[in-house]
Design an enzyme around this catalytic site. Structure first.
Site, PDB file in Angstrom:
ATOM      1  CG  HIS A 124      -1.980   1.149   0.986  1.00  0.00           C
ATOM      2  ND1 HIS A 124      -3.044   1.057   0.123  1.00  0.00           N
ATOM      3  CD2 HIS A 124      -2.049   2.397   1.499  1.00  0.00           C
ATOM      4  CE1 HIS A 124      -3.736   2.184   0.132  1.00  0.00           C
ATOM      5  NE2 HIS A 124      -3.149   3.016   0.958  1.00  0.00           N
TER       6      HIS A 124
ATOM      7  CE1 TYR B 100      -1.800   8.068  -0.316  1.00  0.00           C
ATOM      8  CE2 TYR B 100      -1.704   5.727   0.227  1.00  0.00           C
ATOM      9  CZ  TYR B 100      -2.421   6.904   0.068  1.00  0.00           C
ATOM     10  OH  TYR B 100      -3.772   6.903   0.301  1.00  0.00           O
TER      11      TYR B 100
ATOM     12  CG  HIS C 275      -8.907   1.618  -7.028  1.00  0.00           C
ATOM     13  ND1 HIS C 275      -9.143   2.931  -6.714  1.00  0.00           N
ATOM     14  CD2 HIS C 275      -7.868   1.218  -6.235  1.00  0.00           C
ATOM     15  CE1 HIS C 275      -8.295   3.320  -5.769  1.00  0.00           C
ATOM     16  NE2 HIS C 275      -7.511   2.306  -5.474  1.00  0.00           N
ATOM     17  CG  PHE C 276      -3.678  -1.182  -9.689  1.00  0.00           C
ATOM     18  CD1 PHE C 276      -3.089  -1.135  -8.443  1.00  0.00           C
ATOM     19  CD2 PHE C 276      -2.874  -1.414 -10.787  1.00  0.00           C
ATOM     20  CE1 PHE C 276      -1.722  -1.308  -8.298  1.00  0.00           C
ATOM     21  CE2 PHE C 276      -1.511  -1.583 -10.656  1.00  0.00           C
ATOM     22  CZ  PHE C 276      -0.939  -1.537  -9.405  1.00  0.00           C
ATOM     23  CG  HIS C 277      -5.477  -0.236 -15.001  1.00  0.00           C
ATOM     24  ND1 HIS C 277      -5.628  -1.454 -14.382  1.00  0.00           N
ATOM     25  CD2 HIS C 277      -4.552  -0.431 -15.989  1.00  0.00           C
ATOM     26  CE1 HIS C 277      -4.837  -2.346 -14.967  1.00  0.00           C
ATOM     27  NE2 HIS C 277      -4.172  -1.758 -15.944  1.00  0.00           N
TER      28      HIS C 277
ATOM     29  NE  ARG D 149      -7.105  -8.042  -8.329  1.00  0.00           N
ATOM     30  CZ  ARG D 149      -6.326  -7.426  -7.434  1.00  0.00           C
ATOM     31  NH1 ARG D 149      -6.682  -7.389  -6.147  1.00  0.00           N
ATOM     32  NH2 ARG D 149      -5.202  -6.839  -7.791  1.00  0.00           N
ATOM     33  NE  ARG D 150      -4.054 -10.992  -7.793  1.00  0.00           N
ATOM     34  CZ  ARG D 150      -4.509 -10.676  -6.585  1.00  0.00           C
ATOM     35  NH1 ARG D 150      -5.594 -11.265  -6.105  1.00  0.00           N
ATOM     36  NH2 ARG D 150      -3.893  -9.782  -5.838  1.00  0.00           N
TER      37      ARG D 150
END
Length: 549
Positions: free
Chosen positions: A223, A227, A374-376, A439-440
């Site tokens: 995580h 950042y 979300h990640f993208h 996912r995955r």
């Protein structure tokens, strides 16, 4: 002649460009793998020559999520520190080059075994999936090399303080130090997992691995990694964009406090990625969810400060009304447009992060392709568009070339392609995730199950969006090559904003590194010590390694 028109010294420019060449090479490889993934998941394309879907999925995640970002960030921090704090010494550069080559060797080790289909363990490399030992050894080399480069960034900042006692340190140098400090502390977890667990296990020195310990150490790192990606984007938003628009930084104090708060609250939060994981006491999950929501505060502070800089400049140019400043922004300057669109995309990206970290809502979207969407939005849109915006001025300014009107226009076209492609692909991922799409996972008809019949349209949309993104990637590489080798020679601005005259003085406590590192360590120990001891003491039997490819 060329040396005189570079914005930083030639040796520092070469060091920065070495990182940029690796980063944009990674963009080519990783984005190509990403396109293939979306085509396979559409059900219309089959990979040739025995190439496995999970092989390219692993390559895509590792090359873009770790290689592109880490090399670009370190190169960017080196350039901004060299510009604002002064050139590195010979010994500092030597150590940086050693670190750089260690990282390159590590990347080659890891990428090679992925391409040989010996490490299809995905970006998170969850045990008990077991990769070739070279995968983990390469990972450790990348981490240690990055530590060496981090140390020279710390040393240069400390040297500036010693040479300029009593003066406020350059803001970009300060931000670079916080960024690398976050990275150094966070990567301790994944380095420990690789050295203590994965390498001995993959070499056959131990028969089993503690799965929960390995996942906990990964998310201790995973995580704050987000950042680590975001902080350089914040550096651009806070300290560079105001200069591009002709304005000033709203508040130096607010910028520094934001970075300190992100350092404090972005590390002891890994359990919110493990909310469905058995073996972790619910109290500690709850505590880390609370700490996760604390990062909303510096995010909102950033939004306030950055848009205050925009409004101040707009009013200087005669803007009236609440949103009149929008008309005064340089929308035809890609150096502003690309990062600004990245900022706008961060609104839905951040909202999705709140959903992911909320225990009840996480149950709905956990392990669905919503998380990938979300990640993208976060990494591949907000962060990457800002990185592209940085590249438009950074590359020519340190190579003694100019960003021409033609390349500026092409950059605007690239930004549009990237935004449209990501809106289609990520939007489809979010909607499919709400329908339960996993996912995955490679393409599947799920034995004709009626509940999964609705996935198909969204998977086609992902392939369309991925294809548009691929075109955007090609355009970006054309621009990069032009700016690095073929653009006309000249002096390009290296934009560094100054602080507004009306801003309050910066409190000296924000430069008290012993205090902030101490508080960071205390928060980490508080959030992790008891649950980690509990995980070890009550561990189930370890697992042997598995290879399903």
């Amino acid at each position: 002649m060329i040396k005189s028109i570079r914005s930083i010294t030639a040796p520092d420019a070469r060091l920065t460009m070495a990182h940029m060449f690796v980063a944009f090479s990674a963009l080519l490889i990783g984005a190509t793998a990403g396109l293939l993934q979306t085509l396979v998941r559409s059900g219309k394309v089959t990979l040739p020559a025995g190439i496995d879907y999970y092989q390219i999925l692993t390559l895509h995640g590792v090359i873009l999520g770790l290689v592109l970002t880490t090399f670009f960030i370190i190169g960017f921090v080196i350039a901004t520190q060299s510009k604002t704090a002064g050139a590195y010494s010979l010994n500092e550069r030597k150590l940086a080059w050693i670190g750089f080559f260690m990282m390159v060797i590590g990347v080659c080790c890891t990428a090679t075994v992925i391409l040989l289909n010996e490490a299809s363990v995905l970006y998170t490399f969850y045990a008990p999936l077991q990769a070739h030992p070279a995968f983990y050894i390469g990972l450790v080399l990348v981490i240690i090399g990055s530590w060496l480069e981090g140390f020279i960034i710390f040393h240069r900042h400390a040297r500036w303080r010693k040479e300029n006692r009593g003066k406020r340190t350059p803001l970009l140098s300060y931000m670079g130090v916080v960024t690398m400090l976050l990275w150094q502390i966070a990567t301790l977890g994944v380095a420990a997992a690789a050295l203590i667990q994965f390498i001995p296990w993959s070499l056959g020195f131990t028969d089993t691995i503690d799965v929960l310990v390995s996942r906990t150490l990964f998310w201790y790192f995973g995580h704050p990694l987000v950042y680590f990606w975001l902080l350089p984007a914040y550096m651009c938003w806070y300290a560079i964009i105001p200069k591009i628009i002709g304005g000033k930084i709203f508040s130096d104090s607010l910028a520094r406090l934001t970075f300190i708060l992100l350092l404090l609250f972005s590390i002891p939060v890994g359990f919110h990625h493990q909310l469905t994981e058995p073996g972790i006491d619910p109290f500690w999950k709850y505590l880390q969810v609370v700490l996760t929501f604390m990062v909303v505060i510096p995010s909102l502070m950033t939004a306030f400060s950055v848009f205050a800089s925009f409004e101040m400049r707009g009013r200087e140019l005669g803007a009236k009304g609440l949103f009149g400043w929008l008309k005064k922004m340089p929308w035809k300057d890609v150096r502003f447009l690309a990062p600004f669109i990245g900022m706008v995309w961060f609104i839905p990206a951040g909202t999705g992060g709140i959903i992911n970290a909320s225990n009840q809502m996480n149950q709905v979207i956990h392990n669905t392709i919503w998380v990938t969407g979300h990640f993208h939005l976060t990494a591949a849109t907000s962060v990457i568009l800002t990185f592209f915006g940085i590249a438009y001025w950074l590359i020519p300014s340190i190579t003694g070339r100019k960003l021409t009107a033609k390349m500026n226009k092409l950059g605007i076209i690239q930004t549009i392609f990237w935004s449209v492609g990501m809106a289609i692909m990520s939007g489809a991922m979010h909607w499919e995730g709400l329908l339960g799409g996993p996912r995955r996972s490679a393409y599947s008809e799920y034995a004709g199950n009626a509940d999964t019949a609705g996935f198909g349209a969204y998977q086609i949309a992902q392939a369309i969006g991925g294809s548009i993104l691929f075109i955007g990637m090609i355009i970006m590489l054309v621009i990069f090559i032009n700016l690095a080798f073929f653009a006309p020679k000249g002096k390009e601005e290296f934009p560094v904003a100054t602080v507004a005259d009306a801003a309050s003085p910066t409190p000296k406590i924000l430069e008290n590194w012993k205090l902030w590192i101490g508080v960071t360590c205390a928060l980490i120990l508080f959030a992790y010590t008891i649950p980690f001891i509990d995980i070890i003491q009550n561990a189930p039997p370890g697992s042997p390694g598995y290879k399903f490819w």
